[in-house]
Design a protein around this motif. Sequence first.
Motif, mmCIF file in Angstrom:
data_model
loop_
_atom_site.group_PDB
_atom_site.id
_atom_site.type_symbol
_atom_site.label_atom_id
_atom_site.label_comp_id
_atom_site.label_asym_id
_atom_site.label_seq_id
_atom_site.Cartn_x
_atom_site.Cartn_y
_atom_site.Cartn_z
ATOM 1 N N SER A 140 0.778 -1.344 -0.106
ATOM 2 C CA SER A 140 -0.041 0.142 -0.118
ATOM 3 C C SER A 140 0.787 1.279 0.082
ATOM 4 C CB SER A 140 -0.898 0.115 1.340
ATOM 5 O OG SER A 140 -0.120 -0.144 2.176
ATOM 6 N N ASN A 141 1.966 1.033 0.407
ATOM 7 C CA ASN A 141 2.989 2.443 0.531
ATOM 8 C C ASN A 141 4.335 1.946 -0.157
ATOM 9 O OD1 ASN A 141 4.903 4.093 2.687
ATOM 10 N ND2 ASN A 141 3.338 5.096 1.527
ATOM 11 N N LEU A 142 4.218 1.713 -1.509
ATOM 12 C CA LEU A 142 5.542 0.954 -2.214
ATOM 13 C C LEU A 142 5.360 1.259 -3.804
ATOM 14 C CD1 LEU A 142 7.873 -0.873 -1.528
ATOM 15 C CD2 LEU A 142 6.247 -2.907 -1.962
ATOM 16 N N ILE A 143 6.588 1.523 -4.043
ATOM 17 C CA ILE A 143 6.882 1.649 -5.518
ATOM 18 C C ILE A 143 7.945 0.649 -5.756
ATOM 19 C CG2 ILE A 143 7.977 2.725 -7.419
ATOM 20 C CD1 ILE A 143 6.692 5.406 -6.544
ATOM 21 N N VAL A 144 7.617 -0.620 -6.507
ATOM 22 C CA VAL A 144 8.591 -1.540 -6.869
ATOM 23 C C VAL A 144 8.918 -1.212 -8.533
ATOM 24 C CG1 VAL A 144 9.156 -3.845 -7.554
ATOM 25 C CG2 VAL A 144 7.549 -3.220 -5.574
ATOM 26 N N ARG A 145 10.490 -0.904 -8.555
ATOM 27 C CA ARG A 145 10.990 -0.282 -9.773
ATOM 28 C C ARG A 145 10.683 -1.322 -11.190
ATOM 29 N NH1 ARG A 145 15.245 1.982 -6.063
ATOM 30 N NH2 ARG A 145 14.602 4.038 -6.066
ATOM 31 N N ASP A 146 10.972 -0.857 -12.105
ATOM 32 C CA ASP A 146 10.544 -1.780 -13.144
ATOM 33 C C ASP A 146 11.411 -3.012 -13.299
ATOM 34 O OD1 ASP A 146 8.324 -0.067 -14.250
ATOM 35 O OD2 ASP A 146 9.841 1.266 -14.512
ATOM 36 N N GLY A 147 12.595 -2.825 -12.994
ATOM 37 C CA GLY A 147 13.592 -3.993 -13.285
ATOM 38 C C GLY A 147 13.294 -5.004 -12.078
ATOM 39 N N GLY A 148 12.506 -5.128 -11.179
ATOM 40 C CA GLY A 148 12.287 -5.917 -10.045
ATOM 41 C C GLY A 148 13.260 -5.740 -8.852
ATOM 42 N N VAL A 149 13.019 -7.098 -8.258
ATOM 43 C CA VAL A 149 13.907 -6.943 -6.838
ATOM 44 C C VAL A 149 14.832 -8.305 -6.752
ATOM 45 C CG1 VAL A 149 13.802 -7.185 -4.191
ATOM 46 C CG2 VAL A 149 11.928 -5.797 -5.657
ATOM 47 N N ARG A 150 16.016 -8.024 -6.526
ATOM 48 C CA ARG A 150 16.855 -9.204 -6.282
ATOM 49 C C ARG A 150 16.799 -9.841 -5.193
ATOM 50 N NH1 ARG A 150 16.645 -7.494 -10.611
ATOM 51 N NH2 ARG A 150 15.196 -8.949 -10.599
ATOM 52 N N GLY A 151 17.018 -11.215 -5.054
ATOM 53 C CA GLY A 151 17.090 -12.067 -3.813
ATOM 54 C C GLY A 151 15.560 -12.350 -3.535
ATOM 55 N N VAL A 152 15.234 -12.388 -2.215
ATOM 56 C CA VAL A 152 13.935 -13.061 -1.749
ATOM 57 C C VAL A 152 13.243 -11.954 -1.220
ATOM 58 C CG1 VAL A 152 13.055 -14.448 0.025
ATOM 59 C CG2 VAL A 152 15.121 -15.292 -1.191
ATOM 60 N N VAL A 153 12.100 -11.584 -1.654
ATOM 61 C CA VAL A 153 10.974 -10.952 -1.044
ATOM 62 C C VAL A 153 10.066 -11.727 -0.283
ATOM 63 C CG1 VAL A 153 8.921 -9.434 -1.456
ATOM 64 C CG2 VAL A 153 10.984 -9.238 -2.886
ATOM 65 N N ILE A 154 10.008 -11.242 1.234
ATOM 66 C CA ILE A 154 8.925 -12.064 1.947
ATOM 67 C C ILE A 154 7.882 -11.176 2.237
ATOM 68 C CG2 ILE A 154 9.025 -12.872 4.365
ATOM 69 C CD1 ILE A 154 11.871 -12.692 4.564
ATOM 70 N N ARG A 155 6.721 -12.031 1.916
ATOM 71 C CA ARG A 155 5.285 -11.384 2.277
ATOM 72 C C ARG A 155 4.685 -12.435 3.117
ATOM 73 N NH1 ARG A 155 0.185 -10.685 -0.620
ATOM 74 N NH2 ARG A 155 -0.326 -8.596 -0.430
ATOM 75 N N LEU A 156 4.235 -11.694 4.523
ATOM 76 C CA LEU A 156 3.361 -12.587 5.337
ATOM 77 C C LEU A 156 2.019 -12.656 5.079
ATOM 78 C CD1 LEU A 156 5.004 -10.822 8.587
ATOM 79 C CD2 LEU A 156 5.975 -12.731 7.180
ATOM 80 N N GLY A 157 1.433 -13.683 5.186
ATOM 81 C CA GLY A 157 -0.200 -13.970 4.733
ATOM 82 C C GLY A 157 -0.656 -14.784 6.060
ATOM 83 N N ARG A 158 -1.473 -15.835 5.627
ATOM 84 C CA ARG A 158 -2.656 -16.387 6.641
ATOM 85 C C ARG A 158 -1.954 -16.648 7.938
ATOM 86 N NH1 ARG A 158 -6.393 -20.268 2.857
ATOM 87 N NH2 ARG A 158 -7.189 -18.502 1.416
ATOM 88 N N GLY A 159 -0.709 -17.379 8.115
ATOM 89 C CA GLY A 159 -0.054 -17.413 9.421
ATOM 90 C C GLY A 159 -0.072 -16.339 10.234
ATOM 91 N N PHE A 160 -0.090 -15.120 9.613
ATOM 92 C CA PHE A 160 0.357 -13.719 10.361
ATOM 93 C C PHE A 160 -0.882 -12.828 10.513
ATOM 94 C CE2 PHE A 160 3.960 -15.763 8.509
ATOM 95 C CZ PHE A 160 4.938 -15.935 9.452
ATOM 96 N N ASN A 161 -2.161 -13.180 10.138
ATOM 97 C CA ASN A 161 -3.158 -12.139 10.131
ATOM 98 C C ASN A 161 -4.087 -12.480 11.518
ATOM 99 O OD1 ASN A 161 -4.332 -14.522 9.666
ATOM 100 N ND2 ASN A 161 -5.395 -13.823 7.644
ATOM 101 N N HIS A 162 -3.497 -12.963 12.663
ATOM 102 C CA HIS A 162 -4.614 -13.264 13.922
ATOM 103 C C HIS A 162 -4.610 -11.816 14.612
ATOM 104 C CE1 HIS A 162 -0.264 -13.724 14.867
ATOM 105 N NE2 HIS A 162 -0.871 -13.083 16.297
ATOM 106 N N VAL A 163 -5.815 -11.727 15.178
ATOM 107 C CA VAL A 163 -6.205 -10.684 16.201
ATOM 108 C C VAL A 163 -6.776 -11.207 17.419
ATOM 109 C CG1 VAL A 163 -7.450 -8.408 16.289
ATOM 110 C CG2 VAL A 163 -6.779 -9.232 14.188
ATOM 111 N N GLU A 164 -5.963 -10.857 18.414
ATOM 112 C CA GLU A 164 -6.744 -11.437 19.939
ATOM 113 C C GLU A 164 -6.887 -9.939 20.581
ATOM 114 O OE1 GLU A 164 -3.380 -13.912 21.251
ATOM 115 O OE2 GLU A 164 -3.466 -15.112 19.444
ATOM 116 N N VAL A 165 -8.101 -9.814 21.150
ATOM 117 C CA VAL A 165 -8.413 -8.609 22.117
ATOM 118 C C VAL A 165 -8.806 -9.238 23.570
ATOM 119 C CG1 VAL A 165 -9.950 -6.757 22.020
ATOM 120 C CG2 VAL A 165 -9.261 -7.773 19.865
#
Length: 308
Positions: free
Chosen positions: A61-86
């Motif tokens: 949401s707050n990111l510009i990825v340049r047109d040549g892409g990203v070298r290495g490993v991009v880490i994106r957190l998904g379902r295993g990281f979306n818990h909310v405990e109140v």
Amino acid sequence: MTTLPETRGRLTEKKPLSDLTWLRVGGPADWLYQPADREDLAEFLAVLDPIVPVLPVGVGSNLIVRDGGVRGVVIRLGRGFNHVEVGDGHVRAGAGALDAQVAKRAAAEGHDLTFLRTIPGAIGGAVRMNAGCYGTYVKDHLIEVTVVFRDGEIATLPAEDLKLAYRSSDLPKDAVIVEALFEAERGDPDELTQKMTDQLARRDETQPTKDRTAGSTFRNPAGHSSTGRADDTHDLKAWKLIDDAGMRGARLGGAMMNEMHSNFLTNAGDATAADLEELGERVRKKVYDASGLTLEWEIMRVGEPAPE
């Protein structure tokens, strides 16, 4: 490229990152890694060759990825990281949980984190950038964060260790936030829900929420707040400087400084990352020429330009 470790998560080679950013621009990641859980992430990083760069990203949401892409490993957190405990004045949220969902879940159980409701993105990014809205910031509520460092170490850090300031923190760039603990005042669920409804209406009246943007493009200039606090609401606004420099509505290729709110860099159709970044740099030059002030990017820009 170096052979990557085995994982219980998902590894995708040459994943187009334009699919994952709100601006819909950018080249591919060498590898996109979506870990199954924090232990999987820690084990992967512990074994990954140290020469391989890693880049944690949120929901783009707050990111510009340049047109040549990203070298290495991009880490994106998904379902295993979306818990909310109140409970008991506290809210514990996974770094992949959307800010808006955390605010709504907390409000439903009588806990006030309503400032998160209109902030785009996920909790990990909100913590790293000390996100805020209407005078309230992550810093005002954060107790601690759990992170995974580049060597695979899992650690819990008190909020003060992050040195949160206006749109910034001292967290290492390759450290991955996996969870955050907030304190929250108690409130009536119906009143908190109405407060968020009012905030959304106010936002929609002043910001181009239907357009392809990445939120505020530039930070409000430091040293121009009524209280002098670096993380306080700034009196001198970036959008006003952009307007005064005559750059509201400015265009380059498919990129545009939004007519509704001039601090929103917009993909108005077929913009490339190069269009967006170059237009932003032209705005910065015009503002400096007009005011003597240098606007600092709030949007993260990562990766490499397209090859010649």
